[in-house]
Design a protein around this motif. Structure first.
Motif, PDB file in Angstrom:
ATOM      1  N   PHE A  88       0.828  -1.204   0.000  1.00 59.13           N
ATOM      2  CA  PHE A  88       0.000   0.000   0.000  1.00 59.13           C
ATOM      3  C   PHE A  88       0.867   1.260   0.000  1.00 59.13           C
ATOM      4  O   PHE A  88       0.620   2.205  -0.766  1.00 59.13           O
ATOM      5  CB  PHE A  88      -0.916  -0.017   1.219  1.00 59.13           C
ATOM      6  CG  PHE A  88      -1.900   1.125   1.267  1.00 59.13           C
ATOM      7  CD1 PHE A  88      -3.077   1.074   0.544  1.00 59.13           C
ATOM      8  CD2 PHE A  88      -1.636   2.255   2.043  1.00 59.13           C
ATOM      9  CE1 PHE A  88      -3.988   2.127   0.591  1.00 59.13           C
ATOM     10  CE2 PHE A  88      -2.534   3.306   2.095  1.00 59.13           C
ATOM     11  CZ  PHE A  88      -3.718   3.233   1.373  1.00 59.13           C
ATOM     12  N   MET A  89       1.904   1.298   0.836  1.00 56.55           N
ATOM     13  CA  MET A  89       2.764   2.473   0.911  1.00 56.55           C
ATOM     14  C   MET A  89       3.566   2.667  -0.373  1.00 56.55           C
ATOM     15  O   MET A  89       3.747   3.800  -0.843  1.00 56.55           O
ATOM     16  CB  MET A  89       3.693   2.356   2.126  1.00 56.55           C
ATOM     17  CG  MET A  89       2.961   2.454   3.459  1.00 56.55           C
ATOM     18  SD  MET A  89       4.052   2.528   4.920  1.00 56.55           S
ATOM     19  CE  MET A  89       4.725   0.859   4.931  1.00 56.55           C
ATOM     20  N   THR A  90       4.032   1.573  -0.964  1.00 58.07           N
ATOM     21  CA  THR A  90       4.788   1.667  -2.217  1.00 58.07           C
ATOM     22  C   THR A  90       3.921   2.223  -3.339  1.00 58.07           C
ATOM     23  O   THR A  90       4.353   3.078  -4.125  1.00 58.07           O
ATOM     24  CB  THR A  90       5.344   0.291  -2.612  1.00 58.07           C
ATOM     25  OG1 THR A  90       6.200  -0.195  -1.572  1.00 58.07           O
ATOM     26  CG2 THR A  90       6.127   0.377  -3.910  1.00 58.07           C
ATOM     27  N   LEU A  91       2.672   1.747  -3.419  1.00 59.88           N
ATOM     28  CA  LEU A  91       1.757   2.253  -4.444  1.00 59.88           C
ATOM     29  C   LEU A  91       1.462   3.742  -4.222  1.00 59.88           C
ATOM     30  O   LEU A  91       1.361   4.512  -5.183  1.00 59.88           O
ATOM     31  CB  LEU A  91       0.457   1.453  -4.432  1.00 59.88           C
ATOM     32  CG  LEU A  91       0.530   0.035  -4.992  1.00 59.88           C
ATOM     33  CD1 LEU A  91      -0.775  -0.717  -4.744  1.00 59.88           C
ATOM     34  CD2 LEU A  91       0.840   0.071  -6.494  1.00 59.88           C
ATOM     35  N   ALA A  92       1.333   4.138  -2.956  1.00 60.78           N
ATOM     36  CA  ALA A  92       1.071   5.544  -2.656  1.00 60.78           C
ATOM     37  C   ALA A  92       2.239   6.424  -3.092  1.00 60.78           C
ATOM     38  O   ALA A  92       2.048   7.498  -3.674  1.00 60.78           O
ATOM     39  CB  ALA A  92       0.798   5.719  -1.166  1.00 60.78           C
ATOM     40  N   ILE A  93       3.463   5.984  -2.815  1.00 59.29           N
ATOM     41  CA  ILE A  93       4.644   6.746  -3.241  1.00 59.29           C
ATOM     42  C   ILE A  93       4.707   6.842  -4.755  1.00 59.29           C
ATOM     43  O   ILE A  93       4.991   7.903  -5.323  1.00 59.29           O
ATOM     44  CB  ILE A  93       5.929   6.108  -2.680  1.00 59.29           C
ATOM     45  CG1 ILE A  93       5.971   6.228  -1.157  1.00 59.29           C
ATOM     46  CG2 ILE A  93       7.168   6.770  -3.283  1.00 59.29           C
ATOM     47  CD1 ILE A  93       7.107   5.474  -0.516  1.00 59.29           C
TER      48      ILE A  93
END
Length: 308
Positions: free
Chosen positions: A76-81
């Motif tokens: 989730f965090m990687t996609l957000a970045i």
């Protein structure tokens, strides 16, 4: 080198190093505190702070029933970045093409640092959202530590009672978002634009629009200005210089103008349209939306001018 010059030189170098916050950040797990302050139909105000110096990403997105971010934090965090970085690259490409030098890097432009109070706008009424934050390595753009997330649901209608006073002084105009007590609302999002009546009349005639110019202006604002996401969102008192640079509008003597102002809160909320004639640099006008002689309200309860 004279030893008496060394100490001042070292002090100056240390001072310069201390003025570069991008060089001070932790790669450990950061505790990010999030406090939701206001929830309305179309915006949420939230404050963020960290227990140590860190760059961090904040965002909001519509919640999903088929996915739990807390079970897939790294993904989730990687996609957000990735999403934020794509927006940054598009922005950087645009400003570089415009000939801008010294363009901000990703961390300065897209990440937060220190305590932040932020208003998320353009939200849908009665909708569940995730507000989240996490630390980011500004060099590798990799997430650090855990995901911090809170769930909120927007209201069905705006919870803010707002009206807009308006002033024209020479080529400048000023917008005042006020609550029922007459206090300036510094954190309420709103949009505004000014248009020459000749331009509106020409466009209305071209489209065979039979409604009054004022009604056409309202429809035009909704369609072209809000729904196309071209609007700049304002907060607090807004001063605009109508010289073609600070604003696309250039006041011309003897022309009649319409200024449309509305809250950006789940819908085009508390809309007021002021009409005025610009008489040059000596123009001094002040409008209050309690004066029916000067304003038009949105359909359904308002005042409408009679062009005749």
């Amino acid at each position: 080198m004279n030893k008496h010059c060394i100490i001042p030189l070292l002090s100056a170098l240390l001072l310069l190093a201390g003025c570069r916050p991008e060089a001070v950040w932790s790669d450990g797990d950061i505790n990010i505190r999030m406090e939701v302050r206001t929830i309305s139909a179309g915006f949420v105000e939230c404050s963020f702070s960290t227990d140590r110096e860190a760059y961090y990403l904040i965002a909001i997105e519509e919640a999903r029933d088929d996915y739990d971010p807390m079970l897939h934090q790294k993904q989730f965090m990687t996609l957000a970045i990735d999403s934020v970085n794509l927006n940054y690259i598009a922005w950087r490409n645009r400003v570089l093409k415009e000939g801008v030098f010294n363009v901000a890097d990703f961390a300065s432009h897209s990440l937060q640092y220190g305590a932040v109070n932020h208003v998320f706008t353009g939200l849908l009424p009665e909708t569940d959202y995730w507000i989240y934050a996490f630390s980011v390595n500004p060099k590798t753009l990799a997430p650090i530590g855990r995901l911090n997330l809170v769930s909120v649901k927007t209201d069905s209608s705006s919870v803010v009672d707002v009206h807009f006073d308006y002033r024209v002084t020479g080529e400048w105009d000023y917008i005042y978002p006020l609550d029922s007590a007459g206090n300036i609302l510094t954190r309420f999002p709103y949009v505004a634009t000014t248009c020459d009546s000749l331009e509106l009349t020409a466009e209305a005639l071209e489209l065979d629009e039979e409604s009054p110019v004022q009604a056409y202006f309202y429809i035009w604002i909704l369609d072209q200005f809000i729904f196309s996401e071209q609007a700049d969102v304002f907060y607090g008192v807004k001063a605009i210089r109508n010289d073609g640079l600070d604003s696309p509008t250039v006041f011309q003597e003897g022309h009649t103008y319409y200024t449309c102002i509305g809250g950006y809160d789940g819908s085009f909320h508390q809309v007021t349209v002021y009409r005025f004639r610009w008489e040059g640099e000596q123009t001094l006008l002040y409008f209050r939306d309690t004066d029916p002689a000067n304003i038009m309200r949105t359909p359904g309860g308002g005042w409408w001018w009679d062009e005749n």
